[in-house]
Design an enzyme around this catalytic site. Sequence first.
Site, short mmCIF file in Angstrom:
data_model
loop_
_atom_site.label_atom_id
_atom_site.label_comp_id
_atom_site.label_asym_id
_atom_site.label_seq_id
_atom_site.Cartn_x
_atom_site.Cartn_y
_atom_site.Cartn_z
N HIS A 86 0.87 -1.09 0.05
CA HIS A 86 0.04 0.13 0.03
C HIS A 86 0.86 1.30 0.10
O HIS A 86 1.98 1.17 0.25
CB HIS A 86 -0.74 0.14 1.33
CG HIS A 86 -1.65 -1.18 1.29
ND1 HIS A 86 -1.84 -1.59 2.74
CD2 HIS A 86 -2.34 -1.77 0.43
CE1 HIS A 86 -2.69 -2.81 2.62
NE2 HIS A 86 -3.03 -2.91 1.17
N LYS A 88 6.63 6.71 6.85
CA LYS A 88 6.35 5.89 8.02
C LYS A 88 7.47 5.51 8.95
O LYS A 88 8.46 5.51 8.34
CB LYS A 88 5.63 4.65 7.74
CG LYS A 88 4.29 4.74 6.91
CD LYS A 88 3.72 3.73 6.23
CE LYS A 88 2.29 3.65 5.33
NZ LYS A 88 1.90 2.67 4.73
N TYR A 101 2.50 1.88 13.70
CA TYR A 101 3.44 3.01 12.79
C TYR A 101 2.80 4.46 13.05
O TYR A 101 1.69 4.58 12.99
CB TYR A 101 3.46 2.47 11.62
CG TYR A 101 2.04 2.20 10.71
CD1 TYR A 101 1.62 3.09 9.87
CD2 TYR A 101 1.33 1.09 10.97
CE1 TYR A 101 0.56 2.77 9.14
CE2 TYR A 101 -0.01 0.95 10.40
CZ TYR A 101 -0.14 1.61 9.55
OH TYR A 101 -1.43 1.59 8.73
N ASP A 108 -6.23 -6.55 -1.44
CA ASP A 108 -4.91 -6.84 -2.00
C ASP A 108 -4.86 -7.80 -2.84
O ASP A 108 -3.91 -7.78 -3.91
CB ASP A 108 -4.05 -7.10 -0.74
CG ASP A 108 -4.08 -6.05 0.28
OD1 ASP A 108 -4.38 -4.99 -0.11
OD2 ASP A 108 -3.56 -6.35 1.41
#
Length: 182
Positions: free
Chosen positions: A62, A72, A132, A170
Amino acid sequence: MKVTETKLKGCFILEPTVFEDSRGYFFESYNENKLEEILGYKPTFVQDNQSRSSYGVVRGLHMQTGEYAQAKLVRVIEGSVIDVAVDVRPNSETYGESVAIELSVDNKKQLFIPRGFLHGFSVISEKATFFYKCDNNYNKASEDGVNPLDDELNIDWQIAINQMIISEKDQEAQSFSTFKNK
């Protein structure tokens, strides 16, 4: 803190200094000034996310695009994952290349992933809690991604294909070939 830049420029593995004694341990999981020193700029994290998954779950690949692109800082607070970053920055010398690193509650490693990367992970322990920080807010209209089983990327998720648990979204994500030809 030990800092190692991966083969992908701007993507860093951070290993904290852990102080252990008979009571347990202590480590600094985030220090804005130290991260600024490493990156050469001051990141401003605006959103924290956390997920919990079972063995075999593969999440990704992603990213957020355009003005909503996200850097991130990722880590695991329970269990163990294989964390993957794929460089898709236009004109990057390592475009299409990836790094994979085991992040676990035991090794306490973190991965800083700059903007312009696809990201995903697979759970290789019974359960894993993944945490995260993001430097930009999520925006659904800016989502993009690639199928985690894409043949061209050929990522080793370290899970047998018949044991993988991948969301329908996905599984139906575009190929890397389609992604790069947009």
